[in-house]
Design a protein around this motif. Structure first.
Motif, PDB file in Angstrom:
ATOM      1  N   LYS A 243      25.408   5.627  11.607  1.00 20.97           N
ATOM      2  CA  LYS A 243      24.903   6.747  12.377  1.00 20.97           C
ATOM      3  C   LYS A 243      26.257   7.780  12.667  1.00 20.97           C
ATOM      4  CE  LYS A 243      21.822   6.008  15.804  1.00 20.97           C
ATOM      5  NZ  LYS A 243      20.489   6.406  15.267  1.00 20.97           N
ATOM      6  N   SER A 274      15.117  -1.160  10.239  1.00 24.99           N
ATOM      7  CA  SER A 274      15.873  -0.421  11.164  1.00 24.99           C
ATOM      8  C   SER A 274      17.201   0.127  10.361  1.00 24.99           C
ATOM      9  CB  SER A 274      16.228  -1.029  12.335  1.00 24.99           C
ATOM     10  OG  SER A 274      16.753  -2.373  12.359  1.00 24.99           O
ATOM     11  N   GLU A 278      18.129   3.771   9.031  1.00 26.29           N
ATOM     12  CA  GLU A 278      19.526   4.540   9.384  1.00 26.29           C
ATOM     13  C   GLU A 278      20.143   4.722   8.128  1.00 26.29           C
ATOM     14  OE1 GLU A 278      19.756   4.724  12.689  1.00 26.29           O
ATOM     15  OE2 GLU A 278      21.180   6.565  11.857  1.00 26.29           O
ATOM     16  N   ASN A 318       4.122   2.155  12.336  1.00 26.74           N
ATOM     17  CA  ASN A 318       5.552   2.820  12.845  1.00 26.74           C
ATOM     18  C   ASN A 318       6.483   3.033  11.455  1.00 26.74           C
ATOM     19  OD1 ASN A 318       4.986   1.821  15.546  1.00 26.74           O
ATOM     20  ND2 ASN A 318       5.602  -0.335  14.991  1.00 26.74           N
TER      21      ASN A 318
ATOM     22  N   SER B  42       3.990   3.023  17.392  1.00 24.79           N
ATOM     23  CA  SER B  42       4.506   2.717  18.679  1.00 24.79           C
ATOM     24  C   SER B  42       5.556   3.775  19.204  1.00 24.79           C
ATOM     25  CB  SER B  42       5.256   1.591  18.646  1.00 24.79           C
ATOM     26  OG  SER B  42       4.436   0.437  18.348  1.00 24.79           O
ATOM     27  N   PHE B  43       5.523   4.915  18.275  1.00 24.16           N
ATOM     28  CA  PHE B  43       6.434   6.044  18.917  1.00 24.16           C
ATOM     29  C   PHE B  43       5.656   7.342  19.628  1.00 24.16           C
ATOM     30  CE2 PHE B  43       8.269   4.175  14.958  1.00 24.16           C
ATOM     31  CZ  PHE B  43       8.886   3.076  15.673  1.00 24.16           C
ATOM     32  N   LYS B  50      11.932  10.583  23.172  1.00 20.41           N
ATOM     33  CA  LYS B  50      10.954   9.841  22.569  1.00 20.41           C
ATOM     34  C   LYS B  50      10.522   8.360  23.300  1.00 20.41           C
ATOM     35  CE  LYS B  50      10.667  10.867  17.597  1.00 20.41           C
ATOM     36  NZ  LYS B  50      11.620  10.698  16.592  1.00 20.41           N
ATOM     37  N   ASN B  66      16.856   9.197  23.271  1.00 22.15           N
ATOM     38  CA  ASN B  66      16.666  10.631  22.635  1.00 22.15           C
ATOM     39  C   ASN B  66      16.538  10.540  21.092  1.00 22.15           C
ATOM     40  OD1 ASN B  66      19.138   9.594  21.639  1.00 22.15           O
ATOM     41  ND2 ASN B  66      20.372  10.645  23.276  1.00 22.15           N
ATOM     42  N   THR B  68      18.412  11.022  18.814  1.00 21.94           N
ATOM     43  CA  THR B  68      19.495  10.482  17.845  1.00 21.94           C
ATOM     44  C   THR B  68      19.494   8.953  17.475  1.00 21.94           C
ATOM     45  OG1 THR B  68      21.009  10.243  19.492  1.00 21.94           O
ATOM     46  CG2 THR B  68      20.834  12.272  18.166  1.00 21.94           C
ATOM     47  N   GLU B  69      18.657   8.229  18.503  1.00 23.85           N
ATOM     48  CA  GLU B  69      18.527   6.967  18.461  1.00 23.85           C
ATOM     49  C   GLU B  69      17.639   6.724  17.207  1.00 23.85           C
ATOM     50  OE1 GLU B  69      20.234   3.715  19.399  1.00 23.85           O
ATOM     51  OE2 GLU B  69      20.640   5.511  20.950  1.00 23.85           O
ATOM     52  N   ASN B  70      17.849   5.318  16.782  1.00 29.39           N
ATOM     53  CA  ASN B  70      17.208   4.536  15.836  1.00 29.39           C
ATOM     54  C   ASN B  70      15.768   4.042  16.553  1.00 29.39           C
ATOM     55  OD1 ASN B  70      16.094   2.550  13.971  1.00 29.39           O
ATOM     56  ND2 ASN B  70      17.920   2.766  12.849  1.00 29.39           N
ATOM     57  N   GLU B  71      14.707   4.456  16.237  1.00 24.68           N
ATOM     58  CA  GLU B  71      13.534   4.067  16.740  1.00 24.68           C
ATOM     59  C   GLU B  71      13.164   2.802  16.642  1.00 24.68           C
ATOM     60  OE1 GLU B  71      13.726   6.637  14.784  1.00 24.68           O
ATOM     61  OE2 GLU B  71      12.849   8.501  15.809  1.00 24.68           O
ATOM     62  N   MET B  72      13.448   2.328  15.200  1.00 25.87           N
ATOM     63  CA  MET B  72      13.050   1.030  14.629  1.00 25.87           C
ATOM     64  C   MET B  72      13.865  -0.070  15.495  1.00 25.87           C
ATOM     65  SD  MET B  72      10.731   0.344  12.829  1.00 25.87           S
ATOM     66  CE  MET B  72       9.948  -1.391  12.826  1.00 25.87           C
ATOM     67  N   ALA B  73      15.280   0.441  15.615  1.00 23.90           N
ATOM     68  CA  ALA B  73      16.270  -0.708  16.045  1.00 23.90           C
ATOM     69  C   ALA B  73      15.998  -0.906  17.741  1.00 23.90           C
ATOM     70  CB  ALA B  73      17.717  -0.178  16.277  1.00 23.90           C
ATOM     71  N   TYR B  75      12.622  -0.689  18.855  1.00 23.15           N
ATOM     72  CA  TYR B  75      11.429  -1.338  18.665  1.00 23.15           C
ATOM     73  C   TYR B  75      12.015  -2.866  18.681  1.00 23.15           C
ATOM     74  CZ  TYR B  75       6.956  -2.398  16.924  1.00 23.15           C
ATOM     75  OH  TYR B  75       5.619  -2.979  16.542  1.00 23.15           O
ATOM     76  N   GLU B  76      12.824  -3.151  17.822  1.00 21.43           N
ATOM     77  CA  GLU B  76      13.014  -4.587  17.640  1.00 21.43           C
ATOM     78  C   GLU B  76      14.048  -5.049  19.026  1.00 21.43           C
ATOM     79  OE1 GLU B  76      15.296  -4.582  13.696  1.00 21.43           O
ATOM     80  OE2 GLU B  76      13.334  -3.921  12.832  1.00 21.43           O
TER      81      GLU B  76
END
Lengths: 1175, 138
Positions: A243, A274, A278, A318, B42-43, B50, B66, B68-73, B75-76
């Motif tokens: 990122k 994930s 990214e 998702n 789930s988002f 978000k 916000n 810029t965050e990784n949604e999937m991360a 979620y995990e």
């Protein structure tokens, strides 16, 4: 005392604990509020007791209540009491409560400073931990300032548990107390390489957050992060690093190139979604940042798109969502690669999940072409009908309009179809976007002249059916379309088929139920309509019917005169009087139509939405000065002069242009055209770039275009846009057939085979000719309009304060405040930063060809190796300063560095030159080291030459041959903003010569400049690269060019230009290529080389230095060196070998050269002579 | 952490939000989550941030991030958090969380600090808590 203790613990047994409270609340479902207020009373009692256990219990319960939404700020002091408990179990309850309810406004927070400091330095790591955790939630600027130093010390704590927390807290401290960033940064950087992965990850987190806001200050860390990225296996950390790179690449395109490979590897190898996501995101960012001059990334794009397709096809919603989200980012730069997945995205439109449908809609925007627009919109219209939620339906509606109107209606081939779509959309119930549809109708009707007739007929129909639209509710947004309909029918009344009927419709009593502003438009436009009817009748000599129509107006207008809306009332009564007057004239049989119609003569031109804002303030006009002195306060209120502009009526948005004389108009147009031509933001007007204006004023200046309609104009009833889809199909089919015929003929002439292929219609966009020949009129802009008005950054942005140059050495004043009693363990002044920017440049520059063994090191190692020469540099610098300061006194420090001093004396003669160069662009010396065996330090040299300079900008440039391509060189230009203004929209253009051409992105002409892919804030410099192709390289070349840019400061923005001459020396076509002495000897023996030589006198510099210069400036490498004689070699990008023998005499140098191209050699030697004679 | 009835069971703010706004925010957020069905992702885009949510039986865990965050991360991460809770409470239930609010907070604080992920290793997260429990016993 003991008794008290016993009493306390007995009390406790009767107290409720948290569990009891929770249970209690559950058991009092009916009167929860009452029960809780009772509990709060109990808690207040408990807090009054001395026993800390009781207090802690009470605070614990309060924390729970706070979560339920009860205010507990009154207990702030008690919370601090519990925080200061010696027992950890209680302390942690206190900190928890504090972290939940304290904030910057809590006034007791300053009481905590010493307690927190005590806890931070506690021997128990959990005490420290809990204090850190709590602090992260309620740190204030004061706390941050007072505790910054303590926390910084903790960053080097022995326990990783503390270290990682301290590192993370620092981020909050930086935010609240930006001054702490510079002193703390070196240590933070150290933590990136902490042995504990947790600490490492914490540091990555903090720097990632910091860098996201102000990326340019962290560019120098890129090599370190690169190393981490290739070595780390922790996915959480990898995500953060990737990122971070995503934020850095826009500033440094070369970084992007380096990243592509490891990122694609990760994409291939990782199983974590994930991380994959990214990586794809960052690859996209990288590709966006890479300028168009860098080809061959289609593979990575393809890979991304493929992976995203897999995500979208996944059954997990998702992943589907994320896939679409990332896809939309690709769409912006590489629409083609996304378009091939149209099927998939259309499929997503049918998804059960609204969020997914919305994302798919976003994508559609970029997928449309002339070919598929109708089909896609048809599909969307079906969705509009099916959609149940209004929000989704509104979203669809705006998307349809967005899609159709994008890039100036670029994709619309048939405007009749579009009008029909708009009309169909008016049948939506309860939409909020009536004004949007209305705006589109107006825009299309005004700007697309050919469609007016059709539009008017449709609008008349809408007016006729107004009861359908306006019937539902008062606040129905859709009735806004009547505004547009009335205006269009009035303004273009000459196109009306049955004006009487329309006028009738506009005069219906039902109209008075519409909102005021719509009625006002009705009133105004019914007069226009009336005027044109009147004219018709008079021409036809139907006196009676013209009087009838006047009577109708007089009968119906009073209903508007009674309107509650002032605007309507005013207009109506004016017009009523006017018409009464007309009636009188008609009675006298005076022809009036000409004069009435003259009221509305003239064409209304579209005005760009921002035109008003862009009118420049004329010179000498100060809007802030008073026209009349302001009245003194003593004056009574009702005597206050009315503000001058107040009384003016609210102007209609499409104001009639004041008539200007012919000359003036022509002149303005000329200016505007110039402006538009120079303005990169200006969207070129229409698909058919016909003359937009002829230089005649009035109606005629909009070219009237012959309408070639293939659709019958009279469509009975409400139009169905579907008809158009069918018609369009037919039309295209016809076109194709014609084309096929032609092709067949051609084929037949040839052989007549493969004729099947032609029927597989692979028509491209260009093949589709628009149904109507349409001329879209451009919106008008005021003369001298300022070209851009970007929103300025929010001045209150808390992250702005953290925009600090981290590479500058620390000044004493910047050290963190230290508590006085701690002075003994003085804060170690962090090491001064080495100028990392240079390392970065070196690290980023493409690796030299792996011919010699010394250069085949892996990259991260190279970056560490560079640190060494700087170690030489630093002490030398210090010594020099000392020498200057106190020549006589030899300080003790001096003695310590004796050995260095000795070394320095060797190179004493170079000191001066070194000093001179000290501030110039320093290039790492390593690039010439391959031939130098002595460790005699070389003066820093810069290969960047000044290109051009003005008060705003300084450009320096360097030219490097391209290894892969034998006819390309890369010109790296460093742009430095010297002013205090913001420089943006830079565009570089050169005048190509026959031999040398700049490579421009596909599709642009030779006159187009290349935009520089960044902007420059004050004092910042950045580098951009431009690729040139050359045919012959035997001669030096010069190209003239211009840099145009916009300077923006508080006063406004100005367009500036800077001319330059780009000098391609012959040396710039050479590539430093190492050569072994045996190969060199063979080359000389081969005998097919031409020879030439030069001699330069008056050389005073050492031979070593001289060779370095030749190596550096002329791209040679030393093959062998014996005493004061050396053989050197280089190769041109087109493969010419150049061999040199350099001999140094007393005061002169002779250079003998051999090359298989004699012109190149003589030019090269001439250049060399010039360099050497400057020594 | 909110249950199906819309009652907040645990809340943690990494940026200060006023108390009355918190309750409003929580109510709206849970309304958003509850209105979604299983087949939806789930988002949720909510105002300018978000929401990432996951449902465990009757409990929703919602995280606001916000863009810029990784949604999937995230979620995990939610699942990771629940796994830790599960380990500590051995088959965690809503009641466990209610009655041991302070402990759940400790776990959360060990995992997320300052809005950043600190620790994801289960045993390391629980180490301080186990020390604490020992201290309480003695």
């Amino acid at each position: 005392m003991a008794l008290k203790m016993v009493k306390g613990s007995i009390d406790r047994m009767f107290d409720k604990n948290l569990q009891d409270l929770v249970r209690g609340i559950r058991n009092h479902k009916e009167d929860e509020a009452k029960y809780i207020s009772q509990c709060i009373d109990e808690i207040k009692q408990e807090l009054k007791q001395d026993n800390i256990a009781v207090k802690a219990n009470a605070v614990c319960k309060l924390t729970y209540l706070q979560m339920l939404g009860y205010d507990i700020s009154w207990a702030a002091f008690n919370i601090i009491e519990v925080m200061s408990a010696s027992k950890f179990t209680f302390k942690r309850i206190g900190y928890l409560a504090a972290s939940q309810c304290f904030h910057e406004g809590t006034d007791v927070i300053m009481l905590t400073t010493n307690q927190i400091r005590k806890d931070l330095s506690s021997p128990n790591q959990y005490d420290t931990g809990v204090a850190l955790t709590g602090l992260s939630c309620f740190v204030t600027p004061d706390l941050a300032r007072d505790l910054a130093n303590d926390i910084m010390t903790l960053m080097s704590h022995t326990k990783p548990y503390i270290r990682k927390k301290a590192v993370l807290i620092m981020y909050k401290v930086f935010l609240k107390y930006p001054e702490s960033l510079r002193p703390a940064f070196p240590r933070l950087k150290e933590k990136l390489e902490d042995p504990d992965p947790g600490v490492q990850s914490a540091a990555v987190n903090v720097i990632c957050e910091l860098a996201r806001r102000n990326p340019k200050n962290y560019l120098s860390l890129a090599p370190l992060f690169f190393k981490l990225m290739t070595s780390s296996t922790n996915n959480w950390v990898l995500i953060k690093i990737i990122k971070l790179f995503g934020a850095l690449t826009p500033l440094e395109p070369r970084l992007g190139k380096k990243l592509i490979e490891p990122l694609t590897n990760l994409i291939h190898s990782t199983s974590a979604m994930s991380l994959l996501y990214e990586c794809v995101n960052t690859v996209i960012a990288v590709l966006i940042s890479l300028s168009s001059g860098m080809p061959n990334h289609s593979a990575s794009i393809q890979l991304c798109v493929q992976k995203l397709r897999i995500l979208i096809e996944d059954s997990d919603q998702n992943l589907k969502y994320l896939g679409l989200l990332a896809m939309s980012k690709i769409l912006k730069t590489h629409p083609k690669s996304v378009q091939s997945h149209k099927d998939l995205i259309l499929q997503c439109l049918d998804d059960k999940d609204e969020s997914i449908r919305l994302r798919a809609l976003d994508l559609l925007y970029g997928m449309v072409s002339k070919k598929n627009l109708m089909e896609i919109v048809k599909k969307l219209m079906i969705h509009v009908d099916k959609a149940e939620g209004t929000t989704y339906r509104d979203e669809l509606l705006t998307k349809i309009i967005d899609i159709c109107s994008q890039s100036n209606y670029q994709y619309i081939t048939n405007f009749e179809w579009y009008i029909s779509i708009l009309v169909e959309l008016t049948r939506l119930e309860g939409t909020r976007h009536g004004h949007l549809i209305a705006a589109q109708m107006l825009d299309v009707a005004i700007r697309v002249k050919a469609i007016r007739k059709f539009a008017v007929s449709q609008m008349a129909m809408l007016l006729d059916n107004a009861h359908l639209i306006a019937s539902n509710t008062q606040r129905n947004g859709i009735c806004e379309v009547l505004y547009a309909a009335a205006w269009i029918c009035g303004e273009f009344s000459e196109h009306l088929q049955e004006p009487n009927q329309t006028l009738e419709a506009m005069l219906r009593p039902k109209v008075t139920t519409l909102p005021g502003h719509i009625q006002a438009v009705y009133v105004q436009n019914m007069v226009k309509l009336y005027a044109s009817i009147l004219q018709q009748k008079e021409e036809a000599g139907e006196k009676e019917s013209s009087q009838e129509i006047t009577q109708l107006m007089i009968d119906r207008l009073p209903q508007f005169v009674q309107s509650a809306d002032l605007e309507v009332q005013e207009r109506a009564s004016c017009i009523l009087q006017l018409i009464k007057y007309i009636q009188k004239l008609q009675a006298k049989e005076v022809p009036v139509a000409e004069e009435v119609i003259a009221l509305f003569a003239g064409e209304l031109n579209p005005v760009a939405p921002k035109a008003q804002k862009k009118v420049p303030v004329p010179e000498g006009l100060d809007l802030d000065t008073w026209i009349n002195e302001p009245p003194s306060d003593s004056e009574s209120e009702d005597e206050k002069p009315k503000t001058i502009f107040h009384d003016e009526e609210q102007r209609h948005s499409r104001q009639r242009q004041p008539e200007m004389d012919e000359e003036e108009l022509a002149r303005r147009r000329e200016v505007r055209k110039q402006e538009q031509a120079n303005n990169p933001f200006y969207i070129k007007s229409s698909p058919s770039p016909q003359k937009r204006y002829q230089d005649t004023p009035g109606v005629e200046h909009i070219p009237v275009v012959q309408i070639d309609l293939s659709v019958p104009l009279k469509v009975p009833g409400m139009p169905m846009s579907d008809q158009y889809v069918k018609l369009e199909e037919e039309r295209r089919h016809k076109q194709r057939l014609e084309k096929d015929k032609k092709k067949k003929k051609q084929k037949k002439e040839k052989k007549g085979k493969h004729h099947r292929h032609n029927s597989l219609h692979t028509e491209s966009d260009e093949d589709i000719a628009p149904a109507q020949h349409v001329d879209i009129i451009t919106e008008e802009m005021p003369e001298n309009a300022l070209p851009s008005d970007e929103d300025d950054k929010d001045p209150n942005d808390p992250y702005k304060a953290l925009d600090i140059d981290l590479d500058k050495p620390l000044a004493d004043s910047e050290k963190l405040p230290v508590q006085k009693h701690r002075n003994t363990e003085n804060l170690k002044s962090p090491d001064t930063e080495a100028p990392l920017g240079e390392d970065l440049d070196f690290w980023l520059s493409p690796a030299p060809p792996p011919v010699s063994t010394t250069q085949t090191q892996s990259e991260p190692e190279v970056s560490t190796a560079i640190a060494e020469p700087e170690d030489h540099e630093e002490p030398n610098k210090e010594d020099r300063e000392e020498e200057e300061d106190d020549e006589g006194k030899k300080s003790s420090k001096h003695k310590k560095k004796k050995h260095k001093k000795e070394k320095e004396e060797k190179s004493k003669d170079k000191k001066k030159s070194k000093k001179k160069h000290h501030h110039s662009e320093e290039e790492p010396v390593e690039s010439v080291q391959n031939g130098t065996l002595d460790d005699e330090p070389l003066p820093p040299m810069s290969s960047y030459h000044l290109l051009a300079e003005n008060p705003y900008i300084k450009m320096t440039y360097d030219i490097q041959g391209n290894l892969q391509n034998d006819s390309q060189v890369t010109v790296s230009v460093i742009f430095e903003n010297k002013s205090t203004s913001f420089v943006k929209s830079m565009e570089l253009n050169v005048l190509d010569s026959l031999n040398t051409k700049m490579i421009r992105p596909e599709g642009s002409s030779v006159h187009d400049g290349i935009p520089v892919p960044f902007q420059l804030p004050p004092g910042i410099s950045n580098e951009a690269q431009f690729v040139f192709t050359l045919q012959s390289i035997v001669m030096a070349q010069k190209l003239k060019g211009t840099l145009s840019f916009i300077v923006k400061n508080d006063e406004g923005s100005t367009h500036e230009k800077l001319d330059f001459k780009l000098h391609f020396s012959c040396a710039s076509y050479l590539i430093t290529t190492p050569c072994y002495s045996d190969a060199f000897a063979k080359l000389l023996e081969s005998g097919d080389l031409h020879m030439n030589s030069i001699k330069v006198d008056g050389i005073s510099i050492s031979f070593q230095h001289l060779l370095a210069k030749i190596c550096f400036h002329h791209h040679f490498s030393v093959v062998e060196r014996v005493d004061s004689c050396a053989s050197m070699y280089s190769r041109s990008i087109q493969g010419h070998h150049v061999c040199l023998l350099v001999k140094k005499g007393e005061n002169s140098v002779s250079v003998d050269g051999k090359c298989n191209e004699s012109t190149l050699l003589s030019n090269l030697l001439d250049e060399m002579k010039e360099t050497l004679s400057m020594c | 952490m909110v249950n199906k009835q819309g009652q907040t069971r645990l809340s943690r703010y990494y940026e200060h939000v006023e108390l009355h706004k918190r309750t409003l925010l929580e109510a709206e957020v849970i309304k958003n989550c509850l209105s979604r069905s299983k087949y939806q992702c789930s988002f949720i885009e909510y105002k300018d941030f978000k929401l990432v949510y996951r449902q465990y039986a009757a409990l929703f865990i919602v995280v606001g991030i916000n863009e810029t965050e990784n949604e999937m991360a995230v979620y995990e991460l939610i699942h990771n958090f629940v796994e830790v809770l599960d380990k500590y409470f051995s088959r965690v239930s809503e009641l466990d969380i209610m009655f041991n609010l302070d402990r759940v907070h400790i776990i959360l604080d060990e995992m997320v600090l300052n809005g950043c992920i600190v620790e994801t290793n289960r045993s390391r997260i629980l180490a301080p808590l186990l020390v604490l429990d020992k201290m309480a016993e003695t």
